[in-house]
Design a protein around this motif. Structure first.
Motif, PDB file in Angstrom:
ATOM      1  N   ASN A   1       2.820  -6.191 -12.663  1.00 24.36           N
ATOM      2  CA  ASN A   1       2.917  -5.937 -11.225  1.00 24.36           C
ATOM      3  C   ASN A   1       1.582  -5.467 -10.664  1.00 24.36           C
ATOM      4  O   ASN A   1       0.735  -4.949 -11.383  1.00 24.36           O
ATOM      5  CB  ASN A   1       3.944  -4.860 -10.921  1.00 24.36           C
ATOM      6  CG  ASN A   1       5.371  -5.252 -11.274  1.00 24.36           C
ATOM      7  OD1 ASN A   1       6.202  -4.398 -11.470  1.00 24.36           O
ATOM      8  ND2 ASN A   1       5.672  -6.524 -11.368  1.00 24.36           N
ATOM      9  N   ILE A   2       1.436  -5.637  -9.364  1.00 24.61           N
ATOM     10  CA  ILE A   2       0.299  -5.082  -8.637  1.00 24.61           C
ATOM     11  C   ILE A   2       0.811  -3.851  -7.910  1.00 24.61           C
ATOM     12  O   ILE A   2       1.768  -3.936  -7.138  1.00 24.61           O
ATOM     13  CB  ILE A   2      -0.276  -6.080  -7.616  1.00 24.61           C
ATOM     14  CG1 ILE A   2      -0.754  -7.354  -8.304  1.00 24.61           C
ATOM     15  CG2 ILE A   2      -1.409  -5.424  -6.809  1.00 24.61           C
ATOM     16  CD1 ILE A   2      -1.073  -8.495  -7.352  1.00 24.61           C
ATOM     17  N   THR A   3       0.193  -2.705  -8.160  1.00 19.60           N
ATOM     18  CA  THR A   3       0.527  -1.493  -7.435  1.00 19.60           C
ATOM     19  C   THR A   3      -0.523  -1.296  -6.353  1.00 19.60           C
ATOM     20  O   THR A   3      -1.721  -1.374  -6.623  1.00 19.60           O
ATOM     21  CB  THR A   3       0.540  -0.265  -8.365  1.00 19.60           C
ATOM     22  OG1 THR A   3       1.545  -0.468  -9.357  1.00 19.60           O
ATOM     23  CG2 THR A   3       0.836   1.015  -7.598  1.00 19.60           C
ATOM     24  N   VAL A   4      -0.066  -1.071  -5.132  1.00 21.75           N
ATOM     25  CA  VAL A   4      -0.968  -0.756  -4.032  1.00 21.75           C
ATOM     26  C   VAL A   4      -0.932   0.759  -3.874  1.00 21.75           C
ATOM     27  O   VAL A   4       0.068   1.323  -3.429  1.00 21.75           O
ATOM     28  CB  VAL A   4      -0.542  -1.460  -2.721  1.00 21.75           C
ATOM     29  CG1 VAL A   4      -1.510  -1.123  -1.596  1.00 21.75           C
ATOM     30  CG2 VAL A   4      -0.450  -2.975  -2.935  1.00 21.75           C
ATOM     31  N   GLY A   5      -2.014   1.415  -4.306  1.00 17.37           N
ATOM     32  CA  GLY A   5      -2.108   2.867  -4.241  1.00 17.37           C
ATOM     33  C   GLY A   5      -2.421   3.325  -2.828  1.00 17.37           C
ATOM     34  O   GLY A   5      -3.286   2.767  -2.165  1.00 17.37           O
ATOM     35  N   ARG A   6      -1.737   4.350  -2.375  1.00 17.90           N
ATOM     36  CA  ARG A   6      -1.830   4.754  -0.969  1.00 17.90           C
ATOM     37  C   ARG A   6      -2.986   5.685  -0.655  1.00 17.90           C
ATOM     38  O   ARG A   6      -3.294   5.905   0.511  1.00 17.90           O
ATOM     39  CB  ARG A   6      -0.510   5.365  -0.519  1.00 17.90           C
ATOM     40  CG  ARG A   6      -0.123   6.613  -1.240  1.00 17.90           C
ATOM     41  CD  ARG A   6       1.299   7.043  -0.893  1.00 17.90           C
ATOM     42  NE  ARG A   6       1.537   8.400  -1.313  1.00 17.90           N
ATOM     43  CZ  ARG A   6       1.339   9.472  -0.563  1.00 17.90           C
ATOM     44  NH1 ARG A   6       0.922   9.337   0.681  1.00 17.90           N
ATOM     45  NH2 ARG A   6       1.561  10.678  -1.034  1.00 17.90           N
ATOM     46  N   ALA A   7      -3.633   6.255  -1.654  1.00 21.44           N
ATOM     47  CA  ALA A   7      -4.810   7.120  -1.458  1.00 21.44           C
ATOM     48  C   ALA A   7      -4.558   8.224  -0.426  1.00 21.44           C
ATOM     49  O   ALA A   7      -5.421   8.550   0.382  1.00 21.44           O
ATOM     50  CB  ALA A   7      -6.031   6.298  -1.063  1.00 21.44           C
ATOM     51  N   GLY A   8      -3.349   8.787  -0.447  1.00 21.63           N
ATOM     52  CA  GLY A   8      -3.042   9.903   0.442  1.00 21.63           C
ATOM     53  C   GLY A   8      -2.475   9.518   1.795  1.00 21.63           C
ATOM     54  O   GLY A   8      -1.975  10.366   2.528  1.00 21.63           O
ATOM     55  N   HIS A   9      -2.555   8.236   2.152  1.00 29.08           N
ATOM     56  CA  HIS A   9      -1.983   7.765   3.417  1.00 29.08           C
ATOM     57  C   HIS A   9      -0.590   7.202   3.160  1.00 29.08           C
ATOM     58  O   HIS A   9      -0.265   6.797   2.046  1.00 29.08           O
ATOM     59  CB  HIS A   9      -2.850   6.658   4.034  1.00 29.08           C
ATOM     60  CG  HIS A   9      -4.214   7.102   4.405  1.00 29.08           C
ATOM     61  ND1 HIS A   9      -4.479   7.892   5.491  1.00 29.08           N
ATOM     62  CD2 HIS A   9      -5.416   6.865   3.826  1.00 29.08           C
ATOM     63  CE1 HIS A   9      -5.774   8.119   5.574  1.00 29.08           C
ATOM     64  NE2 HIS A   9      -6.370   7.513   4.568  1.00 29.08           N
ATOM     65  N   LYS A  10       0.216   7.140   4.182  1.00 31.45           N
ATOM     66  CA  LYS A  10       1.525   6.505   4.055  1.00 31.45           C
ATOM     67  C   LYS A  10       1.367   4.986   4.068  1.00 31.45           C
ATOM     68  O   LYS A  10       0.372   4.458   4.557  1.00 31.45           O
ATOM     69  CB  LYS A  10       2.431   6.942   5.204  1.00 31.45           C
ATOM     70  CG  LYS A  10       2.789   8.419   5.139  1.00 31.45           C
ATOM     71  CD  LYS A  10       3.675   8.811   6.300  1.00 31.45           C
ATOM     72  CE  LYS A  10       4.032  10.297   6.195  1.00 31.45           C
ATOM     73  NZ  LYS A  10       4.863  10.722   7.341  1.00 31.45           N
ATOM     74  N   ILE A  11       2.373   4.318   3.521  1.00 24.64           N
ATOM     75  CA  ILE A  11       2.482   2.865   3.616  1.00 24.64           C
ATOM     76  C   ILE A  11       3.840   2.583   4.234  1.00 24.64           C
ATOM     77  O   ILE A  11       4.868   3.031   3.718  1.00 24.64           O
ATOM     78  CB  ILE A  11       2.363   2.184   2.236  1.00 24.64           C
ATOM     79  CG1 ILE A  11       0.995   2.471   1.600  1.00 24.64           C
ATOM     80  CG2 ILE A  11       2.587   0.671   2.371  1.00 24.64           C
ATOM     81  CD1 ILE A  11       0.833   1.914   0.192  1.00 24.64           C
ATOM     82  N   GLN A  12       3.858   1.892   5.364  1.00 23.04           N
ATOM     83  CA  GLN A  12       5.102   1.600   6.080  1.00 23.04           C
ATOM     84  C   GLN A  12       5.845   2.895   6.430  1.00 23.04           C
ATOM     85  O   GLN A  12       7.073   2.934   6.401  1.00 23.04           O
ATOM     86  CB  GLN A  12       6.001   0.686   5.256  1.00 23.04           C
ATOM     87  CG  GLN A  12       5.458  -0.713   5.017  1.00 23.04           C
ATOM     88  CD  GLN A  12       5.572  -1.615   6.209  1.00 23.04           C
ATOM     89  OE1 GLN A  12       4.646  -1.747   6.985  1.00 23.04           O
ATOM     90  NE2 GLN A  12       6.719  -2.239   6.381  1.00 23.04           N
ATOM     91  N   GLY A  13       5.117   3.960   6.705  1.00 23.90           N
ATOM     92  CA  GLY A  13       5.727   5.225   7.093  1.00 23.90           C
ATOM     93  C   GLY A  13       6.250   6.057   5.937  1.00 23.90           C
ATOM     94  O   GLY A  13       6.800   7.134   6.142  1.00 23.90           O
ATOM     95  N   ALA A  14       6.079   5.587   4.701  1.00 23.94           N
ATOM     96  CA  ALA A  14       6.593   6.307   3.527  1.00 23.94           C
ATOM     97  C   ALA A  14       5.443   6.834   2.672  1.00 23.94           C
ATOM     98  O   ALA A  14       4.419   6.166   2.507  1.00 23.94           O
ATOM     99  CB  ALA A  14       7.474   5.384   2.690  1.00 23.94           C
ATOM    100  N   ALA A  15       5.638   7.995   2.105  1.00 22.26           N
ATOM    101  CA  ALA A  15       4.647   8.598   1.218  1.00 22.26           C
ATOM    102  C   ALA A  15       4.867   8.088  -0.203  1.00 22.26           C
ATOM    103  O   ALA A  15       5.216   8.833  -1.116  1.00 22.26           O
ATOM    104  CB  ALA A  15       4.732  10.114   1.281  1.00 22.26           C
ATOM    105  N   ALA A  16       4.699   6.774  -0.385  1.00 24.83           N
ATOM    106  CA  ALA A  16       4.912   6.140  -1.688  1.00 24.83           C
ATOM    107  C   ALA A  16       4.013   4.927  -1.818  1.00 24.83           C
ATOM    108  O   ALA A  16       3.704   4.258  -0.820  1.00 24.83           O
ATOM    109  CB  ALA A  16       6.378   5.716  -1.833  1.00 24.83           C
ATOM    110  N   ASP A  17       3.592   4.649  -3.059  1.00 23.99           N
ATOM    111  CA  ASP A  17       2.825   3.441  -3.324  1.00 23.99           C
ATOM    112  C   ASP A  17       3.712   2.221  -3.113  1.00 23.99           C
ATOM    113  O   ASP A  17       4.944   2.324  -3.075  1.00 23.99           O
ATOM    114  CB  ASP A  17       2.302   3.453  -4.764  1.00 23.99           C
ATOM    115  CG  ASP A  17       1.253   4.531  -5.015  1.00 23.99           C
ATOM    116  OD1 ASP A  17       0.643   5.028  -4.049  1.00 23.99           O
ATOM    117  OD2 ASP A  17       1.054   4.878  -6.187  1.00 23.99           O
ATOM    118  N   LEU A  18       3.091   1.063  -2.998  1.00 24.16           N
ATOM    119  CA  LEU A  18       3.788  -0.197  -2.801  1.00 24.16           C
ATOM    120  C   LEU A  18       3.622  -1.032  -4.065  1.00 24.16           C
ATOM    121  O   LEU A  18       2.538  -1.053  -4.653  1.00 24.16           O
ATOM    122  CB  LEU A  18       3.190  -0.931  -1.595  1.00 24.16           C
ATOM    123  CG  LEU A  18       3.720  -2.310  -1.250  1.00 24.16           C
ATOM    124  CD1 LEU A  18       5.132  -2.215  -0.717  1.00 24.16           C
ATOM    125  CD2 LEU A  18       2.820  -2.964  -0.210  1.00 24.16           C
TER     126      LEU A  18
END
Length: 116
Positions: free
Chosen positions: A74-91
Motif C-alpha cells: 500500500n501507499i500511505t499518505v502521511g499527514r505531517a501534522g495536518h488533517k486529510i479530509q478533515g480527519a487527523a489520520a493518514d490516508l
C-alpha cells in the motif's frame, strides 16, 4: 485563474496547475506542486505531505507500477501534522493504478481530495 474566498473577502488566484513529477521507490516527503509517481513493485511506501502548507498548495500521488493493492504494498499518505479530509489520520491508497490529487484548504479541513 479562479475566484476564491476566505469567507469574508473574494480574490482571484492561480488555479491548480501541472505538477512537477518525480518517481519514488522509497519513502519521500513531498513539496507543494509535486506529482509523485510511486513504484510499488516491492514494498509499501509512505509519501509524506509537506509539513508547511498554505491555501491552494497541491500534491498529486499515483501508483505508477500498479501494485499498491497487493498485500504489503500500500501507499500511505502521511499527514505531517495536518488533517486529510478533515480527519487527523493518514490516508491509505490500496487500489492498483490509483491516482489522487490533494489541495490544502485550511487548518480545519487540511488536505482535501480534488481528484481520485
Amino acid at each position: 485563474q479562479v475566484l476564491t474566498s476566505d469567507g469574508t473577502d473574494v480574490a482571484w488566484a492561480d488555479s491548480v496547475g501541472g505538477a512537477a513529477w518525480v518517481l519514488k521507490t522509497g519513502g519521500y516527503t513531498a513539496v507543494a506542486g509535486d506529482g509523485v509517481m510511486v513504484d510499488t513493485d516491492s514494498s509499501a511506501i509512505t509519501i509524506t505531505l509537506p509539513a508547511s502548507a498554505a491555501l491552494g498548495d497541491f500534491v498529486r500521488i499515483m501508483d505508477a507500477t500498479g501494485n499498491c493493492a497487493t498485500s504489503g504494498r500500500n501507499i500511505t499518505v502521511g499527514r505531517a501534522g495536518h488533517k486529510i479530509q478533515g480527519a487527523a489520520a493518514d490516508l491509505t491508497i490500496a487500489t492498483n493504478r490509483a491516482s489522487i490529487g490533494l489541495v490544502y484548504a485550511n487548518a480545519t479541513q487540511g488536505w482535501v481530495l480534488i481528484e481520485n
